[in-house]
Design a protein around this motif. Structure first.
Motif, PDB file in Angstrom:
ATOM      1  N   GLU A 121      -7.960  12.183  -4.072  1.00 22.31           N
ATOM      2  CA  GLU A 121      -8.489  13.421  -3.506  1.00 22.31           C
ATOM      3  C   GLU A 121      -7.706  14.594  -4.074  1.00 22.31           C
ATOM      4  N   VAL A 122      -8.403  15.499  -4.772  1.00 24.32           N
ATOM      5  CA  VAL A 122      -7.749  16.635  -5.404  1.00 24.32           C
ATOM      6  C   VAL A 122      -8.460  17.918  -4.993  1.00 24.32           C
ATOM      7  N   GLU A 123      -7.713  18.857  -4.422  1.00 21.75           N
ATOM      8  CA  GLU A 123      -8.233  20.200  -4.175  1.00 21.75           C
ATOM      9  C   GLU A 123      -7.710  21.073  -5.290  1.00 21.75           C
ATOM     10  N   GLN A 124      -8.632  21.622  -6.062  1.00 16.60           N
ATOM     11  CA  GLN A 124      -8.207  22.333  -7.249  1.00 16.60           C
ATOM     12  C   GLN A 124      -8.872  23.691  -7.372  1.00 16.60           C
ATOM     13  N   ILE A 125      -8.258  24.497  -8.174  1.00 13.04           N
ATOM     14  CA  ILE A 125      -8.808  25.784  -8.540  1.00 13.04           C
ATOM     15  C   ILE A 125      -8.876  25.775 -10.053  1.00 13.04           C
ATOM     16  N   GLY A 126     -10.043  25.769 -10.624  1.00 11.92           N
ATOM     17  CA  GLY A 126     -10.150  25.809 -12.084  1.00 11.92           C
ATOM     18  C   GLY A 126     -10.454  24.471 -12.706  1.00 11.92           C
ATOM     19  N   ASP A 127      -9.606  24.038 -13.640  1.00  9.95           N
ATOM     20  CA  ASP A 127      -9.872  22.875 -14.490  1.00  9.95           C
ATOM     21  C   ASP A 127     -10.118  21.600 -13.688  1.00  9.95           C
ATOM     22  N   ASN A 128     -10.899  20.698 -14.299  1.00  7.69           N
ATOM     23  CA  ASN A 128     -11.135  19.392 -13.675  1.00  7.69           C
ATOM     24  C   ASN A 128      -9.899  18.521 -13.816  1.00  7.69           C
ATOM     25  N   PHE A 162       0.854  -1.181   0.000  1.00  2.41           N
ATOM     26  CA  PHE A 162       0.000   0.000   0.000  1.00  2.41           C
ATOM     27  C   PHE A 162       0.892   1.233   0.000  1.00  2.41           C
ATOM     28  N   VAL A 163       0.516   2.247  -0.780  1.00  2.41           N
ATOM     29  CA  VAL A 163       1.286   3.483  -0.890  1.00  2.41           C
ATOM     30  C   VAL A 163       0.345   4.672  -0.724  1.00  2.41           C
ATOM     31  N   PHE A 164       0.794   5.690   0.021  1.00  2.00           N
ATOM     32  CA  PHE A 164       0.063   6.951   0.151  1.00  2.00           C
ATOM     33  C   PHE A 164       1.046   8.085  -0.100  1.00  2.00           C
ATOM     34  N   ASP A 165       0.612   9.082  -0.858  1.00  2.00           N
ATOM     35  CA  ASP A 165       1.455  10.233  -1.152  1.00  2.00           C
ATOM     36  C   ASP A 165       0.569  11.471  -1.161  1.00  2.00           C
ATOM     37  N   SER A 166       0.950  12.489  -0.422  1.00  2.00           N
ATOM     38  CA  SER A 166       0.205  13.747  -0.368  1.00  2.00           C
ATOM     39  C   SER A 166       1.099  14.873  -0.856  1.00  2.00           C
ATOM     40  N   GLN A 167       0.627  15.616  -1.870  1.00  4.20           N
ATOM     41  CA  GLN A 167       1.371  16.734  -2.427  1.00  4.20           C
ATOM     42  C   GLN A 167       0.527  17.998  -2.280  1.00  4.20           C
ATOM     43  N   SER A 226      -3.730  20.723  -4.028  1.00  4.82           N
ATOM     44  CA  SER A 226      -3.177  19.525  -3.396  1.00  4.82           C
ATOM     45  C   SER A 226      -3.776  18.269  -4.014  1.00  4.82           C
ATOM     46  N   ILE A 227      -3.007  17.184  -3.935  1.00  3.17           N
ATOM     47  CA  ILE A 227      -3.451  15.870  -4.419  1.00  3.17           C
ATOM     48  C   ILE A 227      -3.025  14.823  -3.408  1.00  3.17           C
ATOM     49  N   ASN A 228      -3.935  13.901  -3.099  1.00  2.39           N
ATOM     50  CA  ASN A 228      -3.608  12.712  -2.319  1.00  2.39           C
ATOM     51  C   ASN A 228      -3.666  11.514  -3.255  1.00  2.39           C
ATOM     52  N   TRP A 229      -2.561  10.801  -3.352  1.00  2.00           N
ATOM     53  CA  TRP A 229      -2.457   9.601  -4.190  1.00  2.00           C
ATOM     54  C   TRP A 229      -2.494   8.380  -3.272  1.00  2.00           C
ATOM     55  N   TYR A 230      -3.278   7.379  -3.668  1.00  2.00           N
ATOM     56  CA  TYR A 230      -3.330   6.110  -2.949  1.00  2.00           C
ATOM     57  C   TYR A 230      -3.036   4.998  -3.948  1.00  2.00           C
ATOM     58  N   GLY A 231      -2.455   3.922  -3.496  1.00  2.00           N
ATOM     59  CA  GLY A 231      -2.232   2.788  -4.373  1.00  2.00           C
ATOM     60  C   GLY A 231      -2.081   1.507  -3.586  1.00  2.00           C
ATOM     61  N   ALA A 232      -2.556   0.416  -4.175  1.00  2.00           N
ATOM     62  CA  ALA A 232      -2.422  -0.894  -3.543  1.00  2.00           C
ATOM     63  C   ALA A 232      -2.202  -1.939  -4.641  1.00  2.00           C
TER      64      ALA A 232
END
Length: 163
Positions: A89-96, A44-49, A58-64
């Motif tokens: 999980e993505v917090e964004q301003i603007g584009d999808n 399992f991998v988690f990465d938060s940027q 910000s983006i939260n990446w998950y993987g298994a």
């Protein structure tokens, strides 16, 4: 059993005109089990940027991944693997930004021609969800596809030499 984590705090980002400090926090855990001719692996991998660009805060990446294998004889190994993950999980301003995770089932066979030094592999798989631009990796064969597609199939072969 393995566990690891890490963090990075950049001095400047300057990607897409964003000059905020970019933070990356990551964690991973995995386990491998050997059963004398069979094996099981899970990770399992988690990465938060954060502070990525002007349009993505910000983006939260998950993987298994879960993989099992069994030797049919001294030279032939069958395996199956399931992979799941992506930018959930993505917090964004603007584009999808596409946040549908990948969901891939693979099965294959390894034939060891000369022990671990020369190995031939053939495998096939199905991606149940569309592969977004954020998750496409040309080197593995998975290509970016439109959102309306339900599945993508792949068949690959490889000859691996170790020296």
């Amino acid at each position: 059993v393995g566990v690891a984590g890490g963090g990075i705090r950049a001095e400047r980002n300057n990607i897409g005109g964003n000059t905020d400090k970019n933070d990356v926090w990551s964690a991973t855990a995995d386990v491998s089990l050997m059963f004398g001719g069979a094996s099981l692996f899970a990770a399992f991998v988690f990465d938060s940027q954060s502070n990525l660009t002007q349009t993505i805060d910000s983006i939260n990446w998950y993987g298994a991944v879960v993989q099992g294998s069994v030797y049919l004889d001294q030279k032939t190994e069958l395996y199956a693997r399931y992979e799941w993950g992506g930018p959930i999980e993505v917090e964004q301003i603007g584009d999808n930004f596409p946040t549908e995770p990948i969901s891939i089932l693979m099965a294959g066979i390894n034939y060891y021609i000369d022990g671990q030094d020369v190995k031939f592999t053939i495998d096939g798989g199905i991606a149940f969800n569309p592969i977004s631009a954020a998750m496409a990796i040309d080197q593995t064969g998975w290509r970016e596809e439109a959102e309306e597609h339900d599945a993508q199939f792949i068949i690959r072969t490889q000859l691996q030499l170790m020296f």
